[in-house]
Design a protein around this motif. Structure first.
Motif, PDB file in Angstrom:
ATOM      1  N   UNK A  90       6.784  57.209  70.788  1.00 48.51           N
ATOM      2  CA  UNK A  90       6.783  58.411  71.610  1.00 48.51           C
ATOM      3  C   UNK A  90       5.948  59.479  70.919  1.00 48.51           C
ATOM      4  N   UNK A  91       5.172  60.180  71.722  1.00 47.44           N
ATOM      5  CA  UNK A  91       4.460  61.331  71.181  1.00 47.44           C
ATOM      6  C   UNK A  91       5.146  62.565  71.741  1.00 47.44           C
ATOM      7  N   UNK A  92       5.634  63.420  70.840  1.00 42.20           N
ATOM      8  CA  UNK A  92       6.373  64.596  71.292  1.00 42.20           C
ATOM      9  C   UNK A  92       5.685  65.861  70.813  1.00 42.20           C
ATOM     10  N   UNK A  93       5.950  66.931  71.547  1.00 39.77           N
ATOM     11  CA  UNK A  93       5.385  68.218  71.156  1.00 39.77           C
ATOM     12  C   UNK A  93       6.450  69.294  71.278  1.00 39.77           C
ATOM     13  N   UNK A  94       6.474  70.165  70.285  1.00 41.91           N
ATOM     14  CA  UNK A  94       7.382  71.312  70.271  1.00 41.91           C
ATOM     15  C   UNK A  94       6.550  72.563  70.011  1.00 41.91           C
ATOM     16  N   UNK A  95       7.026  73.689  70.530  1.00 45.63           N
ATOM     17  CA  UNK A  95       6.278  74.906  70.226  1.00 45.63           C
ATOM     18  C   UNK A  95       7.165  76.142  70.232  1.00 45.63           C
ATOM     19  N   UNK A  96       6.661  77.177  69.555  1.00 48.90           N
ATOM     20  CA  UNK A  96       7.182  78.511  69.821  1.00 48.90           C
ATOM     21  C   UNK A  96       6.018  79.318  70.409  1.00 48.90           C
ATOM     22  N   UNK A  97       6.135  80.613  70.440  1.00 54.51           N
ATOM     23  CA  UNK A  97       5.148  81.404  71.176  1.00 54.51           C
ATOM     24  C   UNK A  97       3.742  81.270  70.613  1.00 54.51           C
ATOM     25  N   UNK A  98       3.625  80.974  69.330  1.00 60.02           N
ATOM     26  CA  UNK A  98       2.292  81.040  68.734  1.00 60.02           C
ATOM     27  C   UNK A  98       1.818  79.754  68.068  1.00 60.02           C
ATOM     28  N   UNK A  99       2.622  78.710  68.082  1.00 58.13           N
ATOM     29  CA  UNK A  99       2.164  77.474  67.452  1.00 58.13           C
ATOM     30  C   UNK A  99       2.761  76.274  68.177  1.00 58.13           C
ATOM     31  N   UNK A 100       1.949  75.253  68.347  1.00 59.82           N
ATOM     32  CA  UNK A 100       2.441  74.016  68.942  1.00 59.82           C
ATOM     33  C   UNK A 100       2.196  72.880  67.964  1.00 59.82           C
ATOM     34  N   UNK A 101       3.204  72.029  67.758  1.00 59.42           N
ATOM     35  CA  UNK A 101       3.044  70.866  66.887  1.00 59.42           C
ATOM     36  C   UNK A 101       3.268  69.610  67.722  1.00 59.42           C
ATOM     37  N   UNK A 102       2.528  68.580  67.376  1.00 63.90           N
ATOM     38  CA  UNK A 102       2.583  67.347  68.159  1.00 63.90           C
ATOM     39  C   UNK A 102       2.539  66.182  67.185  1.00 63.90           C
ATOM     40  N   UNK A 103       3.461  65.220  67.335  1.00 65.33           N
ATOM     41  CA  UNK A 103       3.517  64.140  66.337  1.00 65.33           C
ATOM     42  C   UNK A 103       4.243  62.935  66.925  1.00 65.33           C
ATOM     43  N   UNK A 104       4.096  61.763  66.310  1.00 63.19           N
ATOM     44  CA  UNK A 104       4.721  60.551  66.840  1.00 63.19           C
ATOM     45  C   UNK A 104       6.151  60.355  66.331  1.00 63.19           C
ATOM     46  N   UNK A 105       6.958  59.773  67.170  1.00 59.39           N
ATOM     47  CA  UNK A 105       8.280  59.283  66.753  1.00 59.39           C
ATOM     48  C   UNK A 105       8.231  57.760  66.887  1.00 59.39           C
ATOM     49  N   UNK A 106       8.262  57.098  65.750  1.00 60.81           N
ATOM     50  CA  UNK A 106       8.131  55.642  65.781  1.00 60.81           C
ATOM     51  C   UNK A 106       9.451  54.956  66.077  1.00 60.81           C
ATOM     52  N   UNK A 107       9.351  53.713  66.479  1.00 57.09           N
ATOM     53  CA  UNK A 107      10.544  52.963  66.861  1.00 57.09           C
ATOM     54  C   UNK A 107      11.544  52.863  65.713  1.00 57.09           C
ATOM     55  N   UNK A 108      11.055  52.932  64.500  1.00 60.49           N
ATOM     56  CA  UNK A 108      11.973  52.772  63.371  1.00 60.49           C
ATOM     57  C   UNK A 108      12.440  54.119  62.824  1.00 60.49           C
ATOM     58  N   UNK A 109      12.134  55.191  63.530  1.00 58.94           N
ATOM     59  CA  UNK A 109      12.583  56.515  63.095  1.00 58.94           C
ATOM     60  C   UNK A 109      14.083  56.639  63.365  1.00 58.94           C
ATOM     61  N   UNK A 110      14.794  57.395  62.518  1.00 60.62           N
ATOM     62  CA  UNK A 110      16.214  57.614  62.816  1.00 60.62           C
ATOM     63  C   UNK A 110      16.417  58.418  64.102  1.00 60.62           C
ATOM     64  N   UNK A 111      15.359  59.079  64.580  1.00 59.22           N
ATOM     65  CA  UNK A 111      15.488  59.873  65.808  1.00 59.22           C
ATOM     66  C   UNK A 111      15.025  59.116  67.045  1.00 59.22           C
ATOM     67  N   UNK A 112      14.661  57.834  66.872  1.00 62.75           N
ATOM     68  CA  UNK A 112      14.055  57.088  67.982  1.00 62.75           C
ATOM     69  C   UNK A 112      14.963  57.025  69.207  1.00 62.75           C
ATOM     70  N   UNK A 113      16.216  56.731  68.997  1.00 64.46           N
ATOM     71  CA  UNK A 113      17.107  56.610  70.150  1.00 64.46           C
ATOM     72  C   UNK A 113      17.308  57.956  70.844  1.00 64.46           C
ATOM     73  N   UNK A 114      17.523  58.999  70.045  1.00 60.93           N
ATOM     74  CA  UNK A 114      17.718  60.313  70.651  1.00 60.93           C
ATOM     75  C   UNK A 114      16.469  60.739  71.403  1.00 60.93           C
ATOM     76  N   UNK A 115      15.345  60.453  70.809  1.00 61.72           N
ATOM     77  CA  UNK A 115      14.088  60.825  71.455  1.00 61.72           C
ATOM     78  C   UNK A 115      13.993  60.158  72.816  1.00 61.72           C
TER      79      UNK A 115
END
Lengths: 336, 336, 336, 336, 336, 336
Positions: free
Chosen positions: A41-66
């Motif tokens: 999964x490629x996810x992106x989060x931001x606040x008013x002045x910055x956006x970050x975008x990065x992968x969540x791999x299948x073996x990440x501990x956050x994979x299921x939540x993602x």
């Protein structure tokens, strides 16, 4: 603030390697596969002045939540290490959960995740109402404009002027409209003085009212969502030019407004984009409509040009032509 | 005044049936034939505010002189009875001769036969020079602009802005240019304040210089003739946009002007009509060029609209579309 | 040649598996990341007839040098194994260092890394000067053209005709211009013979001078860099049509050239692209300008078509429409 | 010549006041009324080089004959006094009757009343056949072209290239086509030598055949009438581009012509006007089609330009834009 | 069916995890490399209603066969496990071989791998012939249409109406044409009744014949291949509008058809796309051509719109504008 | 009928030389002057099927009345001799006076002077109401449409569909609209049957309602005057597309109509002209809007074509292109 927590900082204030708690808006979550077939999964989060975008791999501990829980348009409290990598800014997430009501005590505010106007919305709104009250001599017309502003006050304080292109940030509609009003105010005085023998005289009342209301239909064309503005179904099928005229006609019912004044005001709204292919079924046919058209067109184009020159990522004296103006701009040599 | 003469009056002041001496410019003389084969001349004379057009028949006592001597572009002293007929204003000529040097004593002045700006050319010129001196901080640039104005002072005081279309009267180029400068002055201050973080900052110097010089090439594109302005051969083959840039480049030789400043100034001139089909090979690529374009475009269009509404002969709330804007305008009900 | 070295060969002569020393120009170096987040650099090197592009992974022995030292636009001496893989030609680099002055002894020449005209630039230049001397009867005009050629001789020998699209290689401007001159020479003779009663007669002088100088402004619009031509800032903001006219006007100062001849020559340059949207503010208004326009337009379009048919990678009787002509071409069945 | 007759002269040779017999074609007869209600006929007669137009009043001795007998498209023997008046050339008719067979003895020839090519049609036809025989190596193709020429010989010798616009005179189609063939011959040799590595090579055969046949469909699109060419019904509904292709396809039946050669030849005809809005459903997709397009387009435009400069009635250095090119042309100062 | 085989099922009927034998068409095989340089093949197989696309890695047991033997356009018998993954439908191939003649006994039919019309081609063809026989009163015209249908019967039963865009499936040309004929039948009756005083009367014969034959040239413009229709070389160079007219003209030879009827029929074909940029060199110039144009245009556009709304993958009330109509469509809220 | 009177006949029934009493509408009165300066009035009178236009000279016995009393838009009883001259139909007026109330007894009816639909307005209106009642299943929608029809019944019975161009006669709006409704009825049934799997299904309700109301705004855009329809000020400044949507929105207030239904109905009206330059700010985005657009466009264009072929004055197989379609039409040979 709950104990044991990292300090809470703004995402856009984080520095390379900093470990902190932050609030952020999830703006996208795409299910992709690498070219060789590995899903992620490629996810992106931001606040008013910055956006970050990065992968969540299948073996990440956050994979299921993602996969099962994270949703674009929702806010999260995140504990993460921020890294400023060659591949752009990234978050190394350690904990993540949806924002809870109690987080407001720790400073969470949905508005902190939206880019917004540099100006104070309340002050801009007050100045706009001031124009409507002080510079529109026709009482019925002044009242109509003031009432339309007051009724839509809450939305006007936050609505962007567009989904993309120009002034696409919270309060952008107000910022753009106020700028158009100011220019229109100048032009109306100037050209009335230049052509005092026009019959009928240029109506300052109509110029100011038309400038304030020219884009009012965007309140129906667009709707605000956490990620920004998007078109409503009526916005797609009808469009803000017709919808803005509707708002004026509805507000005019029962007022002591002359038919000719209402007609001229409707015409300013209908014609303010000048060309059929830009959405105006009729071109400006009155001096008032012509001035509002120019004040509006110039403000939108200038904003686009300034944004490209200020924010554009291309370096060197000439920009690329991949921008809302579809042309190259000249920045020249800038020493900073 | 020579004795025995009728009183000398202005053609545009004559009333129906008045018998008087007047000075007038011959503006056209066409050899025509009625549909049934009868030859005649149709001639037109005018002063600054009225034009009369009428036939000279073969049996007129003036027929021979009309054929052999009268010339468009020359001035005449005429004794005639003015008639305001259903077929327009006419002159019943009793005597006519070319203007002589001595007529100046009786008040003849070629300028009395040309429509001209409502404003004082000297005052406008002074204001323009004031802008160039006071609002352009870069000394080399300010000097260049002032020198270009001073060198072309005589022509600028009288040149129209166009052969037809807009500001087509003596001093029209100055009137239009000054209006563009004033609007540009306002816009430069406004938008610099709105976007103070632009890099490089908006250059007020360039906006003012570009506004003053945007149409300077019309001094080479057009030439003044008694009947008004007409295109020169280079005007036809090259055009005022390129010719204006030539004037700036020629004037820049030997001055201490930075190459970038000169380039940006040339670009404002080159791009001020924005679209290739309007004559600009490049669109505005700098904020300064964008502002001058809008200030210019708006002033030309507003002037056309005001002229149609003020002078147009059609009556009723809607004008015809036979005007320089090629569209109908709304006048509404005007009670006078 | 230093001892112990592999033989030095041209990159474009290498065969699959060959291990050799070569000189090459670095033309690009992009920092990328695989979709799954692995960083790498994609680099490209080329000589005049072949370009190779391949990844440098983080674990490559050249990774640090690639990141910190390699620069697009610089030349390198490389020892590598060339491989003709399914993924295009690649280099397996074993050694690499910037070219040193001493390498010229081993045959290094920057020109060896640039595609260039198939013709001898000196011969073409001489033929062009011959046209200017022999076929322009007006001495002042002939001198002006010859001087402009001689002054710009060095650049003309190597300048491409464009950044992309047509004749985008060293000497391309000269190749294209000479072709236009030859066609113009034929057409001038032909059409003067067809219409001998034209007044004034078709000017062979102007046709030849205009053909030679029609694109001369590209010397100011473009600048040569190791990787090819790129636009200068004045090229972007003003354009070669205006800049070419400048060069002629500057060269004409102080010469005994009639104003009408100069004007007609300027007009040929100004109008040679015919349409405003192609950059010409005026259409051809003289027979000379019309002929130069056609000779130029045809040569550019024919070159594009030939290049697509000759070099295009698509196979089969019909090409794709992704080419500078934006249309499909018919190649038919070709047996080779 | 019958005795007692005035001398017979050409209408276009008559001088002011000359009384003579002449042959002329009646080209129009309109029933008009003066603005004040007086009916009359306006008639026009011409020979190859002069047209006269004048009224026949109700009280003329020729009034009845004019109304009842005179017909546009018929030839008349006229005895008249020619007058060169301010209202154009006129005839004061004394006698008039339709041309009779016997008049041929006195020199009457219908062709004398038609403007026609300056060149000898037979020589042009022979040259064209020569091209088809000598410069088309493919025997089957050469035969097809020669046969198409021979079959249509009679019409080709006299057909105009158009109803109006360019080469609109007898033999104009042949004159224009031969010029296109000559230019195509030059261009084919030139560009084949420039791009000898094109695969397949440029086909000189196809260029020559395509140039000869590109407008052959005009023989079906137009039909000749005494007053000039006019469109046939199939010309209006289908057009010469499709009709010319028909002629080639019909002629190709039963010949030993390769399918690819026929297809490429058809394509040259179909695409020779390049743009859909000019009548070509497909753009040139082969080098041969591109060359024929340019040779054709250039010849038509050059002819129009030369005609305007040579024949246009406007004086002064700049022409009006009321001409087939819809733009102004520059003539400059011409001393004669 | 051979023993030991899995059951043979349709690819489009398989469910997640099902292991079965199936017949499928290979529609593409691309040689790619992952961004980090790992080579693989991406292959696609389909039957009439489902397409699957997946990678074959270098270490796959099928890698060699994939590279050396599999060919787009050929049919395969495959034993595989079907998986409905997050990355789209995939096949885990266990066995694969080209289809053999004997497979027809097991139910293989090439048509099973092509999307095709929902209607029965034979019935549609019969209805079309019925129109030609029953509703075209002119015997010669009726015969011509019927003969053209019968001669092309085999191709008409299966030809798509286009390569992409609308009715791009087997039998699509027939389906589209029949729909146009039905609408034309209605419109001809309706408008003949509305305007009974038209001279000549609206020809129902021509409307029906034109509707049946308007797209007949697609049989020459396109050719059927296993993967669908593709353009022929003549299709690219000439186009179906001209080719359809050819077919009619060829079929008309030797028939007792009036020249005017044939001309009007040809014109319907030539003009049916109305605009030059859509391929029609002439606009509809007869009432019959106008009706066929509208019936055709409407059917094509309605089909596109229905396909986007039915098949489009985007969800939500508004579609994207990436579809053959290049605009957004409104689906609204659909509950299913 | 008063005694002593001539018989009263219709102007359009009069024959050459007939002396009679008639009723006629004065449609224009222009003050002109002959080219040689003689003043006169040109007047025109008409009834439903014939218009006569002739001069009134200064020495006419009616000259004073013509100047001071006759007014376009008023009806007159005239005693005159009708003459069918070469200069068109004329009246030799002997007596003339405004129509008086009592003339109705003699058969005067204002409607007799207006061209009007060939169909019975009451029957058409009834059929339209029938469609609204019987074919719109949604009760609220059916009621809205019926009410809008009934409320505007009086105007609908007589309003033209346009000022010029198509159906520009009394009842023309009703005639055109009913034709659009009938075609839409057919198309809705047809295409719903073709695409039964569309989700949501094609709404016959919306197609019928949209067809009935698509031009309803013309009741506000135009106003009827004795001479025909003319634009109102709101018609010029806003236009019938927006005004028609207003009427629907106003009528929808307080009804039990779903928001989505109302939105889709508004969209049909807004988009029915499809292109921005034809007045539609949005293109058809639903199947219902697409069908109504085609039914409308086709009916308007077919009417124009039929009118040109039926009424056009040009003879011969091809018409001129001076008609509302701006193109030539083919009539062919018509024997009558």
């Amino acid at each position: 603030m709950s104990k044991n927590s990292s300090p809470i900082v703004a995402l856009s204030d984080m520095t390379d390697g900093q470990d902190a708690d932050l609030f952020a808006l999830c703006v996208s979550r795409e299910q992709l596969t690498t070219r060789d077939g590995k899903p992620y999964f490629k996810v992106a989060f931001r606040d008013a002045a910055r956006e970050v975008s990065f992968p969540i791999w299948a073996d990440s501990p956050h994979a299921d939540a993602c996969r099962d829980e994270w949703k674009p348009g929702e806010f999260y409290k995140i504990r993460a290490i921020y890294r400023d990598t060659n591949y752009g800014p990234q978050l190394d997430i350690r904990k993540i959960r949806p924002v809870a009501e109690a987080d407001r005590e720790d400073g969470f505010d949905p508005a902190m995740c939206l880019p917004s106007t540099r100006f104070d919305p309340e002050e801009m709104f007050a100045e706009m109402v001031g124009f409507a009250k002080d510079k529109i001599g026709d009482g019925a017309l002044s009242d109509l404009v003031v009432d339309l502003l007051e009724i839509n006050r809450a939305e006007l304080l936050t609505m962007p002027a567009a989904k993309v292109n120009h002034h696409a940030f919270a309060g952008g509609l107000l910022e753009h409209t106020l700028s158009v009003v100011r220019t229109s105010d100048y032009l109306a005085d100037k050209y009335d003085a230049y052509y005092p023998d026009l019959r009928p005289r240029l109506s300052k009342d109509l110029v100011i009212a038309g400038a304030i209301l020219h884009d009012i239909g965007k309140l129906r064309e667009l709707e605000q969502q956490p990620q920004g503005a998007d078109y409503t179904a009526p916005g797609h099928l009808i469009g803000h030019i017709l919808q803005g005229r509707d708002m004026v006609r509805e507000a005019a019912v029962g007022r002591d407004l002359s038919a000719d004044t209402l007609l001229r005001l409707e015409h300013i709204i209908v014609s303010h984009q000048r060309l059929p292919e830009w959405g105006s079924p009729k071109p400006p046919m009155t001096p008032e409509a012509l001035l509002v058209h120019y004040a509006d067109d110039m403000d939108a184009k200038y904003h686009m040009m300034a944004a490209v020159l200020r924010d554009g990522t291309s370096t060197g004296p000439i920009t690329s032509q991949r921008n809302p103006l579809h042309q190259r701009l000249y920045r020249g040599e800038v020493d900073e």
